[in-house]
Scaffold this motif. Sequence first.
Motif, PDB file in Angstrom:
ATOM      1  N   GLY A  53       0.841  -1.265  -0.033  1.00  0.00           N
ATOM      2  CA  GLY A  53      -0.160  -0.015  -0.121  1.00  0.00           C
ATOM      3  C   GLY A  53       0.832   1.070   0.037  1.00  0.00           C
ATOM      4  O   GLY A  53       0.376   2.573   0.134  1.00  0.00           O
ATOM      5  N   CYS A  54       1.848   1.306  -0.063  1.00  0.00           N
ATOM      6  CA  CYS A  54       3.005   2.469   0.178  1.00  0.00           C
ATOM      7  C   CYS A  54       3.895   2.363  -1.311  1.00  0.00           C
ATOM      8  O   CYS A  54       4.396   1.327  -1.736  1.00  0.00           O
ATOM      9  N   GLN A  55       4.325   3.805  -1.605  1.00  0.00           N
ATOM     10  CA  GLN A  55       5.368   3.840  -2.721  1.00  0.00           C
ATOM     11  C   GLN A  55       6.419   4.458  -1.956  1.00  0.00           C
ATOM     12  O   GLN A  55       6.017   5.639  -1.547  1.00  0.00           O
ATOM     13  N   PRO A  56       7.791   4.277  -2.352  1.00  0.00           N
ATOM     14  CA  PRO A  56       8.955   4.998  -1.896  1.00  0.00           C
ATOM     15  C   PRO A  56       8.774   6.542  -2.658  1.00  0.00           C
ATOM     16  O   PRO A  56       8.758   6.218  -3.831  1.00  0.00           O
ATOM     17  N   ILE A  57       8.956   7.456  -2.033  1.00  0.00           N
ATOM     18  CA  ILE A  57       9.148   8.664  -2.597  1.00  0.00           C
ATOM     19  C   ILE A  57      10.453   9.705  -2.359  1.00  0.00           C
ATOM     20  O   ILE A  57      10.770  10.543  -3.274  1.00  0.00           O
ATOM     21  N   ALA A  58      11.257   9.340  -1.457  1.00  0.00           N
ATOM     22  CA  ALA A  58      12.458   9.994  -1.180  1.00  0.00           C
ATOM     23  C   ALA A  58      13.409   9.012  -0.537  1.00  0.00           C
ATOM     24  O   ALA A  58      12.928   8.183   0.483  1.00  0.00           O
ATOM     25  N   PHE A  59      14.643   9.054  -0.833  1.00  0.00           N
ATOM     26  CA  PHE A  59      15.711   8.223  -0.656  1.00  0.00           C
ATOM     27  C   PHE A  59      16.860   8.891   0.215  1.00  0.00           C
ATOM     28  O   PHE A  59      17.407   9.784  -0.653  1.00  0.00           O
ATOM     29  N   GLY A 141      26.099   0.290  -4.714  1.00  0.00           N
ATOM     30  CA  GLY A 141      25.410   1.155  -5.492  1.00  0.00           C
ATOM     31  C   GLY A 141      24.176   0.162  -6.399  1.00  0.00           C
ATOM     32  O   GLY A 141      23.271   0.537  -6.678  1.00  0.00           O
ATOM     33  N   GLN A 142      24.659  -0.838  -7.084  1.00  0.00           N
ATOM     34  CA  GLN A 142      23.765  -1.701  -7.640  1.00  0.00           C
ATOM     35  C   GLN A 142      22.744  -2.419  -6.884  1.00  0.00           C
ATOM     36  O   GLN A 142      21.457  -2.375  -7.142  1.00  0.00           O
ATOM     37  N   ALA A 143      23.200  -2.701  -5.721  1.00  0.00           N
ATOM     38  CA  ALA A 143      22.259  -3.380  -4.705  1.00  0.00           C
ATOM     39  C   ALA A 143      21.123  -2.615  -4.368  1.00  0.00           C
ATOM     40  O   ALA A 143      20.023  -2.882  -4.301  1.00  0.00           O
ATOM     41  N   TRP A 144      21.324  -1.152  -4.071  1.00  0.00           N
ATOM     42  CA  TRP A 144      20.379   0.035  -3.863  1.00  0.00           C
ATOM     43  C   TRP A 144      19.399   0.076  -5.004  1.00  0.00           C
ATOM     44  O   TRP A 144      18.317   0.306  -4.823  1.00  0.00           O
ATOM     45  N   LYS A 145      19.919   0.215  -6.212  1.00  0.00           N
ATOM     46  CA  LYS A 145      19.334   0.182  -7.362  1.00  0.00           C
ATOM     47  C   LYS A 145      18.174  -0.858  -7.315  1.00  0.00           C
ATOM     48  O   LYS A 145      16.990  -0.665  -7.820  1.00  0.00           O
ATOM     49  N   GLN A 146      18.735  -1.988  -7.324  1.00  0.00           N
ATOM     50  CA  GLN A 146      17.697  -3.114  -7.262  1.00  0.00           C
ATOM     51  C   GLN A 146      16.698  -3.116  -6.391  1.00  0.00           C
ATOM     52  O   GLN A 146      15.790  -3.638  -6.407  1.00  0.00           O
ATOM     53  N   ARG A 147      17.034  -2.486  -4.975  1.00  0.00           N
ATOM     54  CA  ARG A 147      15.936  -2.748  -3.899  1.00  0.00           C
ATOM     55  C   ARG A 147      15.074  -1.639  -4.224  1.00  0.00           C
ATOM     56  O   ARG A 147      13.654  -1.919  -3.702  1.00  0.00           O
ATOM     57  N   PHE A 148      15.315  -0.517  -4.890  1.00  0.00           N
ATOM     58  CA  PHE A 148      14.169   0.600  -5.127  1.00  0.00           C
ATOM     59  C   PHE A 148      14.510   0.873  -6.715  1.00  0.00           C
ATOM     60  O   PHE A 148      14.479   2.164  -6.910  1.00  0.00           O
ATOM     61  N   PRO A 149      13.993   0.077  -7.518  1.00  0.00           N
ATOM     62  CA  PRO A 149      13.961   0.269  -8.910  1.00  0.00           C
ATOM     63  C   PRO A 149      13.192   1.561  -9.276  1.00  0.00           C
ATOM     64  O   PRO A 149      13.467   2.271 -10.313  1.00  0.00           O
ATOM     65  N   GLY A 150      11.854   1.661  -8.691  1.00  0.00           N
ATOM     66  CA  GLY A 150      11.174   2.884  -9.357  1.00  0.00           C
ATOM     67  C   GLY A 150      11.564   4.257  -8.730  1.00  0.00           C
ATOM     68  O   GLY A 150      11.100   5.338  -9.218  1.00  0.00           O
ATOM     69  N   LEU A 151      12.580   4.187  -7.571  1.00  0.00           N
ATOM     70  CA  LEU A 151      13.037   5.678  -6.943  1.00  0.00           C
ATOM     71  C   LEU A 151      14.393   5.704  -7.443  1.00  0.00           C
ATOM     72  O   LEU A 151      14.619   7.018  -7.935  1.00  0.00           O
ATOM     73  N   LEU A 152      15.194   4.803  -7.603  1.00  0.00           N
ATOM     74  CA  LEU A 152      16.744   5.041  -8.177  1.00  0.00           C
ATOM     75  C   LEU A 152      16.592   4.767  -9.692  1.00  0.00           C
ATOM     76  O   LEU A 152      17.172   3.773 -10.008  1.00  0.00           O
ATOM     77  N   ARG A 334      15.248  13.458  -5.570  1.00  0.00           N
ATOM     78  CA  ARG A 334      14.462  12.295  -4.774  1.00  0.00           C
ATOM     79  C   ARG A 334      15.348  11.481  -4.114  1.00  0.00           C
ATOM     80  O   ARG A 334      14.974  10.608  -3.153  1.00  0.00           O
ATOM     81  N   ALA A 335      16.663  11.589  -4.199  1.00  0.00           N
ATOM     82  CA  ALA A 335      17.695  10.651  -3.613  1.00  0.00           C
ATOM     83  C   ALA A 335      19.048  11.559  -3.159  1.00  0.00           C
ATOM     84  O   ALA A 335      19.560  12.334  -4.017  1.00  0.00           O
ATOM     85  N   LEU A 336      19.063  11.657  -1.979  1.00  0.00           N
ATOM     86  CA  LEU A 336      20.313  12.633  -1.243  1.00  0.00           C
ATOM     87  C   LEU A 336      21.147  11.409  -0.733  1.00  0.00           C
ATOM     88  O   LEU A 336      20.836  10.740   0.385  1.00  0.00           O
ATOM     89  N   ILE A 337      22.381  11.445  -1.263  1.00  0.00           N
ATOM     90  CA  ILE A 337      23.515  10.495  -0.923  1.00  0.00           C
ATOM     91  C   ILE A 337      24.521  10.869  -0.520  1.00  0.00           C
ATOM     92  O   ILE A 337      25.126  11.928  -1.047  1.00  0.00           O
ATOM     93  N   HIS A 338      24.885  10.479   0.556  1.00  0.00           N
ATOM     94  CA  HIS A 338      26.490  11.114   1.296  1.00  0.00           C
ATOM     95  C   HIS A 338      27.289  10.210   1.331  1.00  0.00           C
ATOM     96  O   HIS A 338      26.893   8.839   1.912  1.00  0.00           O
ATOM     97  N   PHE A 339      28.630  10.495   1.473  1.00  0.00           N
ATOM     98  CA  PHE A 339      29.618   9.670   1.705  1.00  0.00           C
ATOM     99  C   PHE A 339      30.555  10.439   2.846  1.00  0.00           C
ATOM    100  O   PHE A 339      30.985  11.654   2.779  1.00  0.00           O
ATOM    101  N   SER A 340      30.782   9.597   3.952  1.00  0.00           N
ATOM    102  CA  SER A 340      31.601  10.260   5.127  1.00  0.00           C
ATOM    103  C   SER A 340      32.381   8.966   5.864  1.00  0.00           C
ATOM    104  O   SER A 340      32.376   7.918   5.209  1.00  0.00           O
ATOM    105  N   SER A 341      33.049   9.372   6.990  1.00  0.00           N
ATOM    106  CA  SER A 341      33.768   8.434   7.825  1.00  0.00           C
ATOM    107  C   SER A 341      32.895   7.665   8.646  1.00  0.00           C
ATOM    108  O   SER A 341      31.878   7.876   9.097  1.00  0.00           O
TER     109      SER A 341
END
Length: 477
Positions: A53-59, A141-152, A334-341
Amino acid sequence: MSGLVFLLALGLASAQEICLSVQDDPYLFFGTKTAYIFANKDNPSTRVHEVPGCQPIAFWLLNRHGTHNPEANEMPELQRLADLKRNILTNYKNGNFRDTNQRICQSDLNLLERWEWNERINLTFAGDLTVDGYMTTQQLGQAWKQRFPGLLTPNQHNYLFKFVNDQRSSNAFKAFTEGLFGSDADSLDIPKENDEKLLRPYKFCPAWTKEVEENNDTVSQLAIFESKREYQEMISNISLRLGFNYDVQKEVIQRIYQMCRYNKAWDVVKVSPWCAAFTREDLKRLEYAEDLETYYKYGYGSPLNKDIGCTLVKDMMNFFEKHSADVDTPQQPRALIHFSSAAMLLLTLTALGAHQDIVPLTGDNYHSTNVQARKWTTSTMMPFNANIAAVLYKCTQNGKFQVNEPYQVLFLENERPMYLDKCRVGLCDWSLVKHRYQELANKCDLQFCNSATKLNSFTAISFAAIAYIFRYITMRI
């Protein structure tokens, strides 16, 4: 080598050989130098996170880099292991043992004799991602794309990447985007920016530096643990295993341990000869030592850590506020992605209230039931490629899966649902998320960073203990 074999067979035939490098069930948790596959085993990489019943709209995603070469300040010490190797082999050749019931087996000695420092690992490439570190970041990166194909999606304008200004983070961004966009990544103008104060606020916070990072009291519990008789006996036993007639310095043990865990992270199927120095219990004690250090430096051992870990919680809240505003026009990115320590991910987990134990970790309670089953374990929390994700869903009523509100947030840690109080397998009502984190986000201005603070480690430990006692009592009410 035949002479060494003969001497071992002749002089130490009755000794108990310990082949620690080829155990059937080796201990593979090495604190913040744990390979992602060891910390996250059995997690299906292609599983789609569906909420009925839910659709991902922001990651929203916060990543740690993959495996890397030793830092510049580590290399000289690790290179000195070549001298230590020669001394160990000499010890075995000469039969230098105080106790012949503990010694390295012949196959482990053979591995050690063949070990050499890789000359390609030099100061020029200090701290850089390894080939494996680059590849695992691509795979993530590939794994996240497979998990959320409609969002990523392949549309680069759906994304904004933020990373710190160093070579390792830049390479992590490059590898991750190759995982998302494939061969098109290099030709795309992917929105990106450096944001040091967001992703490494502790570097701009004199109060935290003084009261936590450079405060000797921060490592007081670690010092207590290392002073325990069993820890000292561990050093003696390792020294015996290496053939020394005296206890080697603690720093030498740390150097061996560092090489062991780097080796296992760089090549997860290859045996490291340096790991043969440690029993399973040795590795657990060394793991706990790092858990103690990080608990007080980045976790619940100091109340300042939550205050400085707020920056990324505020970033997430602002991002989701924009996407939950029910406006007609779809919001970007729709996707905000960070890289840190690792430090920043631990500070963020602390600000989120994750991995909070009933009692604080101390140098005295290693054998307690609570500590043996502790939630604050850097090996599983913060391996290489560690990640924290939050996904905002827009929902409608569904007979099979009732949701209380139109917006839900799914929290994931290393691709698995994160345990948070009052949430269902990581899925939280948006109102609960706002109730829990909005005040922290609103007050996150880091004004305390430039003000004098009189908080010391004893006060911090007392504060933590009182907080945990209060939490324990309220859980029983």
